[in-house]
Scaffold this motif. Structure first.
Motif, short mmCIF file in Angstrom:
data_model
loop_
_atom_site.label_atom_id
_atom_site.label_comp_id
_atom_site.label_asym_id
_atom_site.label_seq_id
_atom_site.Cartn_x
_atom_site.Cartn_y
_atom_site.Cartn_z
N ASP A 50 42.19 39.03 32.68
CA ASP A 50 40.75 39.19 32.55
C ASP A 50 40.29 40.27 33.52
OD1 ASP A 50 38.03 38.96 32.25
OD2 ASP A 50 37.89 36.94 33.12
N LYS A 51 40.30 41.51 33.06
CA LYS A 51 39.88 42.66 33.86
C LYS A 51 40.66 42.76 35.17
CE LYS A 51 35.24 42.51 31.86
NZ LYS A 51 33.78 42.34 32.12
N TYR B 230 47.73 45.25 37.30
CA TYR B 230 47.50 46.35 36.36
C TYR B 230 48.82 47.01 36.02
CZ TYR B 230 47.73 49.80 40.22
OH TYR B 230 48.12 50.59 41.28
#
Length: 351
Positions: free
Chosen positions: A178-179, A194
């Motif tokens: 989630d982001k 990431y």
């Protein structure tokens, strides 16, 4: 995910242990309590290039690269390069031998018939290992991952293997979960995570004295946390998949000693747009097993994501891709067949 192997056990090995009774801490100690360290919470705003570098206050993080490579004759290979940073204390780093950071490097090459793996250890603060941001450089001894993120150099060597690769991408980074908030359990354990799944690699690798010119897709993972697992989680099965159709897929299954596994992932379209996958979206089923280092390992998997019309089987290029290191695990390249062709990497821990 890349909540990698053995870092907290490494802390015990290098910083000393007392004689108290062992406390349950999940696989490789990664579920141990970390109250003094910075928690991972939703809503972080990522900042680059700063987040390519180390994160004071967090207990554990890593820079991790895999590549699926071929030479001109179609021979297949896999390459892994990982640098781990683990903090002994939740305080800013200091220079010299009083530095409270431990560094660990893993590197491997895999072909259909050969698998070589190696490791390096270092104490922070004395120049033997580290990560700098401007310019970016991650190193331990003579193993290096460096350069601007759009054009990286990757190298490692040990007895029986070496590789020197250039990794290039013009695509944006991908925030996993989630982001960038990547949950690992129903209890809320998580990491910041990431990736750059769109690298194209080219260069050379040497195995047992023979050199090959190679190219193919590569994948970078960056992850940091303070307590990424629960004490009940015994290991994981993690996939990074390059589909020939242009999409990329990350999946992981966090196995528990009691209860159903925690399953999640990310669907990444050809332009880099992401969609969070929940457990109900994914069917991840182990299939054929092989006897590897005295363990029964699932080296063939069925993966189904009905909402994306994905129904594939992954098969290990080399079932014996066992990382016979201080903390052992399985990691190697896989081939894809079924609704989508492609290739990728699989990591399995805790077996």
């Amino acid at each position: 995910m890349r909540t990698k192997v053995g870092l907290l056990i490494l802390l015990a090995l290098l910083s000393g242990c007392d004689n108290s009774a062992p406390v349950e801490k999940g696989f490789a100690g990664l579920g141990g309590e970390a109250a003094a360290f910075t928690p991972v919470v939703p809503g972080r705003v990522f900042s680059f290039p700063a987040d390519h570098g180390p994160h004071d206050g967090f207990r554990i993080e890593w820079w991790y690269v895999t590549a699926n490579l071929k030479d001109d004759q179609g021979h297949e290979f896999g390459v892994q390069w990982t640098l781990f940073r683990s903090a002994l204390k939740a305080t800013p780093e200091v220079a010299g031998w009083s530095n409270q950071t431990i560094w660990l490097g893993h590197a491997a090459v895999t072909s259909a018939t050969v698998h070589h793996a190696a490791e390096r250890y270092a104490r922070g603060g004395v120049g033997q290992a580290g990560v700098s941001v401007a310019p970016f450089n991650a190193w331990i001894d003579d193993w290096r991952f460096s350069g601007p993120l759009a054009d990286m150099q990757l190298s490692a060597r040990d007895k029986g293997f070496s590789y020197q690769l250039r990794l290039v991408s013009t695509r944006p980074l991908v925030l996993q979960g989630d982001k960038g908030f990547s949950q690992k359990s129903e209890q809320g354990q998580a990491s910041y995570y990431y990736s750059q799944p769109f690298f194209q690699a080219n260069g050379s690798l040497e195995i047992d004295g023979k050199t090959y010119t190679v190219s193919g897709p590569a994948w970078l993972d960056r992850e940091w946390s303070s307590q990424p697992l629960t004490a009940n989680q015994s290991g994981w099965d993690w996939f990074s998949l390059h589909l020939d159709s242009g999409e990329q897929v990350m999946l992981y299954r966090m196995r528990q000693k009691d209860g159903a596994p925690y399953l999640t992932g990310t669907w990444i379209d050809a332009e880099g747009r992401t969609e969070l996958l929940h457990g109900d979206d994914i069917s991840l089923t182990p299939g054929d097993t092989a006897k590897v280092a005295g363990r029964s390992m699932p080296v063939r998997w069925s993966i189904k994501i009905p909402g994306k019309h994905l129904d594939i089987t992954t098969t290990a290029l080399n079932p014996n891709a066992w990382m016979d290191l201080r903390i052992p695990y399985w990691e190697g390249p896989v081939r894809l067949s079924g609704s989508h062709a492609g290739q990728g990497y699989l990591e399995m821990t805790g077996y």
